[in-house]
Write a protein that holds these residues in place. Structure first.
Motif: not given
Length: 204
Positions: A75-85
């Protein structure tokens, strides 16, 4: 019991529509939620948003391990996040996106930051990336053509310096014209970007 307080995750109003649009794109095969929350609220959130898979009760390092596992599966991953973790998983992903107003480490780690504090322009971002990739491939072809034709012409067609320079100039003009196509073809998208700009961080 005198009273009780129930805490529930808030779903962004545009989230369902954005995810539905993204899932219609041929390049996006599946979607995941990777959350540190408990099983039941994470499952409910995935069902509400129409997310295909979810991982609950995951620690920051576990999120990164999940990303590596998905990458190992091709898989080619696009990760969306807004937290420290989210920062470790964002670093592991091929593409990482965060939001303005997110934690500092998330915005510093992300390659792309959506400046409107929401994900409404996420689908537009994929459109721009697709058009940019197509445009760059065309420019690369215009750069390679004079090199190939110049060498071939020198051996087969008796090309001299004048013919080679002329060929290079023509392809340079075509490359420049091609680079201007997004401005002429998609003014509405560019106008949206001016109103709600995207910020990009250089790879570290």
């Amino acid at each position: 019991i005198v009273g009780a307080i129930e805490l529930l995750p808030t779903v962004r109003p545009e989230a369902i529509a954005v995810i539905r649009q993204l899932k219609q794109r041929p390049k996006i095969k599946t979607t995941y939620i990777i959350s540190g929350d408990n099983e039941i609220p994470t499952q409910k959130l995935a069902q509400t948003l129409g997310i295909n898979h979810y991982f609950a009760e995951t620690l920051p390092e576990d999120k990164a391990n999940i990303i590596e596992q998905l990458q190992a599966e091709g898989h080619f991953i696009c990760y969306i996040g807004d937290g420290i973790n989210d920062s470790i998983a964002m670093k592991k992903s091929q593409v990482s996106i965060s939001l303005a107003g997110a934690s500092s480490i998330a915005t510093d780690t992300a390659q792309i930051v959506l400046m409107d504090n929401g994900i409404s322009h996420l689908n537009l971002l994929f459109d721009i990336a697709k058009d940019f990739n197509k445009n760059m491939n065309t420019i690369f072809a215009f750069m390679m053509v004079p090199a190939i034709l110049g060498v071939s012409g020198a051996f087969l067609l008796n090309f001299g310096v004048v013919q080679t320079i002329t060929l290079n100039m023509i392809c340079s003009i075509l490359s420049l014209s091609n680079a201007m196509i997004p401005l002429l073809k998609q003014p509405d998208k560019l106008l949206k970007l001016e109103n709600q700009p995207l910020s990009t961080n250089k790879d570290r």
